[in-house]
Design a protein around this motif. Structure first.
Motif, PDB file in Angstrom:
ATOM      1  N   THR A  93      52.208  43.356  42.310  1.00 19.06           N
ATOM      2  CA  THR A  93      51.292  43.011  42.852  1.00 19.06           C
ATOM      3  C   THR A  93      50.013  42.623  43.248  1.00 19.06           C
ATOM      4  OG1 THR A  93      50.499  44.788  44.011  1.00 19.06           O
ATOM      5  CG2 THR A  93      52.695  44.697  44.760  1.00 19.06           C
ATOM      6  N   GLU A  94      49.652  42.052  44.166  1.00 17.25           N
ATOM      7  CA  GLU A  94      48.274  41.299  43.255  1.00 17.25           C
ATOM      8  C   GLU A  94      47.363  41.912  42.438  1.00 17.25           C
ATOM      9  OE1 GLU A  94      45.253  38.431  43.312  1.00 17.25           O
ATOM     10  OE2 GLU A  94      47.082  38.678  44.188  1.00 17.25           O
ATOM     11  N   LYS A  95      47.085  43.688  43.251  1.00 16.41           N
ATOM     12  CA  LYS A  95      46.290  44.530  41.853  1.00 16.41           C
ATOM     13  C   LYS A  95      47.074  45.341  40.783  1.00 16.41           C
ATOM     14  CE  LYS A  95      42.113  44.116  45.256  1.00 16.41           C
ATOM     15  NZ  LYS A  95      41.446  45.321  45.967  1.00 16.41           N
ATOM     16  N   TYR A  96      48.376  45.527  41.323  1.00 15.15           N
ATOM     17  CA  TYR A  96      48.719  46.854  41.061  1.00 15.15           C
ATOM     18  C   TYR A  96      50.219  46.302  39.612  1.00 15.15           C
ATOM     19  CZ  TYR A  96      46.498  49.367  44.090  1.00 15.15           C
ATOM     20  OH  TYR A  96      44.443  49.708  44.870  1.00 15.15           O
ATOM     21  N   VAL A  97      50.857  47.310  38.756  1.00 13.67           N
ATOM     22  CA  VAL A  97      52.243  46.840  38.157  1.00 13.67           C
ATOM     23  C   VAL A  97      52.623  48.374  38.489  1.00 13.67           C
ATOM     24  CG1 VAL A  97      53.671  46.511  36.777  1.00 13.67           C
ATOM     25  CG2 VAL A  97      51.776  45.235  36.990  1.00 13.67           C
ATOM     26  N   SER A  98      53.146  48.980  39.182  1.00 13.24           N
ATOM     27  CA  SER A  98      54.468  50.129  39.856  1.00 13.24           C
ATOM     28  C   SER A  98      55.580  50.264  38.998  1.00 13.24           C
ATOM     29  CB  SER A  98      54.028  49.905  40.751  1.00 13.24           C
ATOM     30  OG  SER A  98      54.713  48.975  42.008  1.00 13.24           O
ATOM     31  N   ARG A  99      55.981  51.314  39.446  1.00  5.67           N
ATOM     32  CA  ARG A  99      57.494  51.779  39.011  1.00  5.67           C
ATOM     33  C   ARG A  99      57.744  51.941  37.430  1.00  5.67           C
ATOM     34  NH1 ARG A  99      58.904  54.493  42.649  1.00  5.67           N
ATOM     35  NH2 ARG A  99      61.098  54.231  42.380  1.00  5.67           N
TER      36      ARG A  99
ATOM     37  N   GLU B  85      44.916  42.699  27.550  1.00  7.63           N
ATOM     38  CA  GLU B  85      44.526  44.321  27.031  1.00  7.63           C
ATOM     39  C   GLU B  85      44.914  45.360  27.562  1.00  7.63           C
ATOM     40  OE1 GLU B  85      40.249  44.741  24.514  1.00  7.63           O
ATOM     41  OE2 GLU B  85      40.052  44.864  26.459  1.00  7.63           O
ATOM     42  N   PHE B  86      44.899  46.322  27.227  1.00 10.44           N
ATOM     43  CA  PHE B  86      44.918  47.418  27.820  1.00 10.44           C
ATOM     44  C   PHE B  86      43.950  48.083  27.597  1.00 10.44           C
ATOM     45  CE2 PHE B  86      49.156  45.348  27.041  1.00 10.44           C
ATOM     46  CZ  PHE B  86      50.206  45.689  28.375  1.00 10.44           C
ATOM     47  N   THR B  87      43.078  48.951  28.568  1.00  3.93           N
ATOM     48  CA  THR B  87      42.368  49.993  28.156  1.00  3.93           C
ATOM     49  C   THR B  87      42.657  51.955  29.312  1.00  3.93           C
ATOM     50  OG1 THR B  87      41.337  49.041  30.192  1.00  3.93           O
ATOM     51  CG2 THR B  87      40.783  48.209  27.621  1.00  3.93           C
ATOM     52  N   ASP B  88      42.071  51.983  28.806  1.00  2.33           N
ATOM     53  CA  ASP B  88      42.325  53.556  29.711  1.00  2.33           C
ATOM     54  C   ASP B  88      40.986  53.416  30.473  1.00  2.33           C
ATOM     55  OD1 ASP B  88      40.604  54.863  28.132  1.00  2.33           O
ATOM     56  OD2 ASP B  88      40.996  55.909  26.765  1.00  2.33           O
ATOM     57  N   ALA B  89      41.083  54.996  31.449  1.00  2.99           N
ATOM     58  CA  ALA B  89      40.338  55.176  32.706  1.00  2.99           C
ATOM     59  C   ALA B  89      38.295  55.463  31.875  1.00  2.99           C
ATOM     60  CB  ALA B  89      40.652  56.644  33.422  1.00  2.99           C
TER      61      ALA B  89
ATOM     62  N   GLY C 299      46.503  54.458  36.401  1.00  6.97           N
ATOM     63  CA  GLY C 299      45.190  54.203  36.344  1.00  6.97           C
ATOM     64  C   GLY C 299      45.386  53.165  34.699  1.00  6.97           C
ATOM     65  N   THR C 300      46.197  53.609  34.179  1.00  4.58           N
ATOM     66  CA  THR C 300      45.916  52.295  32.598  1.00  4.58           C
ATOM     67  C   THR C 300      45.169  51.172  33.951  1.00  4.58           C
ATOM     68  OG1 THR C 300      47.205  53.258  31.374  1.00  4.58           O
ATOM     69  CG2 THR C 300      47.034  50.729  30.668  1.00  4.58           C
ATOM     70  N   LYS C 301      44.543  50.616  33.005  1.00  7.72           N
ATOM     71  CA  LYS C 301      44.337  49.474  33.154  1.00  7.72           C
ATOM     72  C   LYS C 301      44.672  47.664  31.968  1.00  7.72           C
ATOM     73  CE  LYS C 301      40.132  50.070  35.705  1.00  7.72           C
ATOM     74  NZ  LYS C 301      40.601  51.296  35.459  1.00  7.72           N
ATOM     75  N   LEU C 302      45.480  46.441  32.592  1.00  2.16           N
ATOM     76  CA  LEU C 302      46.596  46.108  31.619  1.00  2.16           C
ATOM     77  C   LEU C 302      44.741  44.371  32.283  1.00  2.16           C
ATOM     78  CD1 LEU C 302      47.625  44.077  30.588  1.00  2.16           C
ATOM     79  CD2 LEU C 302      49.371  43.797  32.331  1.00  2.16           C
ATOM     80  N   GLN C 303      44.491  44.000  31.262  1.00  2.45           N
ATOM     81  CA  GLN C 303      43.391  42.665  31.578  1.00  2.45           C
ATOM     82  C   GLN C 303      44.348  41.559  31.081  1.00  2.45           C
ATOM     83  OE1 GLN C 303      39.437  42.363  30.667  1.00  2.45           O
ATOM     84  NE2 GLN C 303      39.298  40.298  31.390  1.00  2.45           N
ATOM     85  N   ILE C 304      44.935  40.504  32.117  1.00  2.00           N
ATOM     86  CA  ILE C 304      45.166  39.450  31.964  1.00  2.00           C
ATOM     87  C   ILE C 304      44.087  38.222  32.358  1.00  2.00           C
ATOM     88  CG2 ILE C 304      47.088  37.575  31.814  1.00  2.00           C
ATOM     89  CD1 ILE C 304      48.979  40.533  31.977  1.00  2.00           C
ATOM     90  N   GLY C 305      43.306  37.310  30.740  1.00  6.06           N
ATOM     91  CA  GLY C 305      42.604  36.805  31.233  1.00  6.06           C
ATOM     92  C   GLY C 305      41.457  36.931  32.081  1.00  6.06           C
TER      93      GLY C 305
ATOM     94  N   LYS D  90      42.217  38.424  35.037  1.00  3.83           N
ATOM     95  CA  LYS D  90      42.666  39.743  36.513  1.00  3.83           C
ATOM     96  C   LYS D  90      43.169  41.096  35.700  1.00  3.83           C
ATOM     97  CE  LYS D  90      45.701  39.005  39.741  1.00  3.83           C
ATOM     98  NZ  LYS D  90      44.834  39.375  41.041  1.00  3.83           N
ATOM     99  N   ILE D  91      43.035  41.419  36.265  1.00  2.00           N
ATOM    100  CA  ILE D  91      42.966  42.816  35.370  1.00  2.00           C
ATOM    101  C   ILE D  91      43.957  43.666  37.002  1.00  2.00           C
ATOM    102  CG2 ILE D  91      41.804  45.460  35.243  1.00  2.00           C
ATOM    103  CD1 ILE D  91      39.312  44.135  34.657  1.00  2.00           C
ATOM    104  N   TYR D  92      44.874  44.359  36.230  1.00  2.00           N
ATOM    105  CA  TYR D  92      45.433  45.287  37.091  1.00  2.00           C
ATOM    106  C   TYR D  92      45.449  46.726  36.807  1.00  2.00           C
ATOM    107  CZ  TYR D  92      48.367  40.092  37.446  1.00  2.00           C
ATOM    108  OH  TYR D  92      47.900  38.814  37.783  1.00  2.00           O
ATOM    109  N   GLU D  93      45.617  47.385  37.581  1.00  2.00           N
ATOM    110  CA  GLU D  93      46.670  48.963  37.320  1.00  2.00           C
ATOM    111  C   GLU D  93      47.775  49.601  37.493  1.00  2.00           C
ATOM    112  OE1 GLU D  93      42.782  52.260  39.162  1.00  2.00           O
ATOM    113  OE2 GLU D  93      43.409  50.581  40.491  1.00  2.00           O
ATOM    114  N   LEU D  94      48.607  49.931  36.381  1.00  2.00           N
ATOM    115  CA  LEU D  94      49.586  50.388  36.424  1.00  2.00           C
ATOM    116  C   LEU D  94      49.554  51.577  37.103  1.00  2.00           C
ATOM    117  CD1 LEU D  94      49.867  48.773  32.245  1.00  2.00           C
ATOM    118  CD2 LEU D  94      49.460  47.732  34.884  1.00  2.00           C
TER     119      LEU D  94
END
Length: 306
Positions: A179-185, A211-215, A229-235, A237-241
């Motif tokens: 989705t816009e902010k999350y990557v789930s499942r 880049e992947f980062t923890d909390a 809660g792992t964060k994925l930054q692409i360019g 934009k940041i997603y929470e997993l």
């Protein structure tokens, strides 16, 4: 009478020949030539314009001074200063007046052959007019010390085009829900390396930051496990997993996750945000008793998530 007429005619012809010879012998010819490093530029880009003198004719002492006016569109290019100019071949002491766009330079030794005189860099404004524009040099006059030599005006045409918007990076996946902010499942105990195999980053370039980062902001490596809660930054934009069942953010389904979902169901401690999404085992948008039952089966190894 006829003989006198012949003398007159002959005299006139001699004068014409002598006059023509004088004109030819005293004709000093130099051609100014402008060239540009680019024919097309975008906002913020530079173009280099070079002035060259060519086709020297009847130049004996050498050209040792020149004056000219530079023409460019102020609505398209940033204003020039003297620092924008570089001279070549021992042309020196170039002076430029930004108010009139006039410039003048000298060469002490004198120029006797075709050579580059100077270059100037012009920068297109951030929001320029989008059109073809001319950069020119006019009112060019030179001298070798005994009279002005007037050169033809010169110009080059530059096409100023709109900056094409860069397409943003886009994350897609056939396995996960994006989705816009999350990557789930995401399945429990998935490593970063495994996760990367199941995503596609469209419009990615060599400059795209992934880049992947923890909390706590620590950068995760390929062998690290994805947690809720792992964060994925692409360019930019940041997603929470979100990992299925991982409400306590340790990448696994444990007794702690079972406790969290129990407390939520009896409304003792309500799950919110990504923890709530993680507790939604069946992905139907709600956290109820069937999610608790499914989590218990997975915990006991009686059910495998896919």
């Amino acid at each position: 009478m006829k003989k006198k007429s012949l003398y007159v005619t002959g005299f006139i012809l001699v004068c014409l020949i002598l006059t023509s010879a004088i004109v030819i012998s005293n004709t000093n010819v130099i051609k100014g030539k402008l060239t540009s490093s680019k024919q097309e530029i975008k906002a913020g880009q530079e173009v280099t314009i070079t002035l060259r003198f060519e086709e020297y004719n009847q130049i004996t002492k050498g050209i040792n001074a020149f004056k000219a006016t530079l023409e460019y569109d102020d609505d398209i290019f940033e204003a020039l200063t003297q620092e924008n100019f570089i001279t070549f071949n021992n042309w020196e002491e170039l002076k430029y007046n930004p108010a009139t766009k006039e410039l003048v330079a000298i060469k002490k030794a004198g120029s006797k052959q075709a050579e580059d005189i100077f270059e100037v860099k012009l920068t297109a404004k951030i929001n320029p007019k989008l059109e073809k524009t001319n950069i020119g040099i006019k009112d060019i006059s030179t001298s070798e010390g005994k009279g002005d030599i007037i050169l033809d005006n010169e110009k080059v045409e530059i096409n100023v085009i709109a900056e094409q918007p860069t397409e943003k990076e886009k994350l897609t996946s056939e396995k996960y829900t994006v989705t816009e902010k999350y990557v789930s499942r995401v399945l429990p105990e998935t490593t970063i390396k495994e996760f990367n195999k199941n995503i596609t980053i469209e419009n990615r370039t060599e400059q795209t930051k992934v880049e992947f980062t923890d909390a706590k902001g620590n950068i995760l490596q390929e062998e690290s496990k994805v947690t809720t809660g792992t964060k994925l930054q692409i360019g930019e934009k940041i997603y929470e997993l979100i990992v299925i069942g991982d409400t306590d953010k340790d990448a696994m389904i444990t007794v702690n996750d079972l406790a969290d979902i129990k407390l939520h169901i009896i409304e003792a401690e309500i799950l919110k945000g990504i923890e709530y999404e993680a507790a939604d085992m069946d992905g139907d948008g709600t956290v109820e008793i069937d999610d608790l039952a499914q989590m218990k089966l997975v915990y006991l190894g009686l059910q495998v998530l896919e």
